[in-house]
Write an enzyme that holds these catalytic residues in place. Structure first.
Site, PDB file in Angstrom:
ATOM      1  N   ASP A 144       0.748  -1.208   0.061  1.00 23.66           N
ATOM      2  CA  ASP A 144       0.010  -0.020  -0.023  1.00 23.66           C
ATOM      3  C   ASP A 144       0.761   1.277  -0.070  1.00 23.66           C
ATOM      4  O   ASP A 144       2.039   1.106   0.464  1.00 23.66           O
ATOM      5  CB  ASP A 144      -0.979   0.010   1.110  1.00 23.66           C
ATOM      6  CG  ASP A 144      -0.417   0.023   2.483  1.00 23.66           C
ATOM      7  OD1 ASP A 144       0.659  -0.446   2.721  1.00 23.66           O
ATOM      8  OD2 ASP A 144      -0.769   0.614   3.532  1.00 23.66           O
TER       9      ASP A 144
ATOM     10  N   GLU B  35      -0.061  -0.845   6.040  1.00 24.78           N
ATOM     11  CA  GLU B  35       0.849  -0.186   6.871  1.00 24.78           C
ATOM     12  C   GLU B  35       0.871   1.232   6.852  1.00 24.78           C
ATOM     13  O   GLU B  35       1.195   1.786   7.978  1.00 24.78           O
ATOM     14  CB  GLU B  35       2.204  -0.635   5.897  1.00 24.78           C
ATOM     15  CG  GLU B  35       3.452  -0.448   7.003  1.00 24.78           C
ATOM     16  CD  GLU B  35       3.929   0.929   7.242  1.00 24.78           C
ATOM     17  OE1 GLU B  35       4.814   1.142   8.021  1.00 24.78           O
ATOM     18  OE2 GLU B  35       3.892   1.550   6.304  1.00 24.78           O
ATOM     19  N   GLU B  36       0.489   1.842   5.632  1.00 27.80           N
ATOM     20  CA  GLU B  36       0.388   3.474   5.729  1.00 27.80           C
ATOM     21  C   GLU B  36      -0.660   3.868   6.419  1.00 27.80           C
ATOM     22  O   GLU B  36      -0.545   5.148   6.887  1.00 27.80           O
ATOM     23  CB  GLU B  36       0.481   3.826   4.320  1.00 27.80           C
ATOM     24  CG  GLU B  36       1.836   3.488   3.484  1.00 27.80           C
ATOM     25  CD  GLU B  36       2.948   4.204   3.903  1.00 27.80           C
ATOM     26  OE1 GLU B  36       2.850   4.969   4.944  1.00 27.80           O
ATOM     27  OE2 GLU B  36       4.110   3.984   3.245  1.00 27.80           O
TER      28      GLU B  36
END
Ligand SMILES: [Zn+2]
Length: 384
Positions: A74, A140-141
């Site tokens: 991502d 993750e972001e």
């Protein structure tokens, strides 16, 4: 034929995997890895209040040791696409640089690891001596709740064991090979609330202005927390906002708040740190300021992977390829390494971070070649 990290990175960039959308990026990896004999699993996690997120776990080999590469497909949003010189999802190469959102953070890193793994497999008859795995998340972001933390638990429940992990986040400062991240500081957020008594500014004796008390406590809490440790810089408490929310010029407010974040090193646990802060506030308040703390839950604990055979193996592979002796650093924000460290030792090593999250994110094509060679050397040395 050797695998081409530039083509893989370009194809990944062309997938619009803005967090938390999969955008075809995991599908692309799945096809590549399956073609080379990896067993690939796609796992979707969700939770009330969050978007479901697609994740990937791939493994080749059944023997120990299992070297795992972790990463995320991502990417952060592009902002105004018109301000990009090269469209963020085109994967254009210009002036020997590959442009696009995720070029360094961290589709480029994933492409290099995949290319290195495929080259290694081609050189050893399709089978590694131990096992090679990839843990790739699509979360993750953003909030990072349906990603690595759950993927690790899912894998552990299936009986997967990890011996060492490389997380391919952009760890280098100026050149590939200058920095390995071997730990991260912890992060803790809190709010300090001071209560007073509301009143007219012309009659302060009838009121109790909480801003005075807040200023006293803010001053006291900015004293140094420590002098640093063997592997870390000094811990730091930073106030990020002071909030009274008073639109009126002749009113003494009844309450004042200040928000703060602490980045702390391995001299503290979260609990001990809270106690230290609360003691300092108590001493400064001297019974005259009425205050309370509101601590936010934090899953970002401090950790360090101490220098040893694994850090030395990575550092010597880097030195062989680049001639640089990497610094072991614990600076910067948190990453998914904070979850992985509960399962096995983890190092972070990837591309150069300069343009991450920026307009015209890009990486020199030469860096992709260099990083692939480094990963390839790490894998070879690991199974020697
Ligand atoms: Zn990243």
């Amino acid at each position: 034929m050797t695998a081409d990290p530039i083509a893989i990175a370009r194809d990944l960039i062309r997938c619009r995997s803005v967090t938390p959308d999969e955008g075809g990026a995991l599908g692309l990896l799945q096809r590549l890895l399956q073609q080379s004999g990896f067993a690939v699993h796609r796992v979707v996690f969700d939770e009330p209040g969050t978007a479901p997120v697609d994740n990937l776990y791939a493994r080749i080999g059944t023997a120990k040791p299992n070297l795992v590469f972790a990463g995320h497909t991502d990417v952060v949003p592009t902002g105004n696409e018109a301000s990009w010189t090269h469209p963020p999802f085109a994967g254009e190469v210009a002036d020997d640089k590959l442009y696009g959102r995720g070029a360094v953070d961290m589709k480029g890193g994933i492409a290099c690891f995949v290319a290195a793994a495929l080259d290694h497999l081609a050189a050893c008859g399709g089978k590694p001596k131990g096992s090679l795995s990839l843990l790739i998340t699509g979360d993750e972001e953003s909030v990072a709740v349906n990603g690595t933390v759950k993927l690790l638990r899912w894998a552990a429940e299936r009986g997967e064991k990890f011996d060492h992990c490389i997380l391919g986040e952009p760890s280098n400062v100026a050149a590939v090979g200058d920095t390995i991240k071997a730990g991260r500081r912890g992060s803790l957020n809190g709010t300090l609330i001071v209560r007073g008594r509301q009143g007219h500014v012309a009659y302060p004796e009838r009121a109790d202005n909480p801003i005075r008390g807040l200023a006293t406590l803010i001053a006291a809490l900015q004293a140094p927390l420590d002098q640093g440790s063997e592997h870390f810089a000094p811990s730091n408490l930073e106030f990020t906002s002071v909030d009274v929310g008073n639109p009126t010029v002749n009113l003494i407010p009844g309450e004042a708040r200040a928000r703060f974040n602490i980045r702390y090193n391995d001299r503290h646990s979260q609990t001990a740190l809270k106690t230290l802060i609360e003691h300092r506030a108590q001493a400064a308040a001297a019974g005259r300021v009425h205050y309370a703390f509101d601590w936010q839950p934090s899953n970002a604990d401090v950790f360090v992977t101490k220098p040893g055979p694994f850090t030395e193996l990575a550092a010597s592979a880097i030195a062989e390829v680049t001639g640089r002796k990497p610094k072991l650093s614990t600076s910067g924000g948190t990453s998914d390494a904070r979850f992985i460290k509960d399962y096995c030792p983890v190092l972070e090593f990837g591309l150069v971070g300069q343009t991450m999250h920026a307009v015209d994110e890009c990486t020199p094509v030469a860096d992709l070649t260099t990083l692939t060679a480094i990963y390839r050397r790490i894998i070879e040395k690991y199974f020697e």
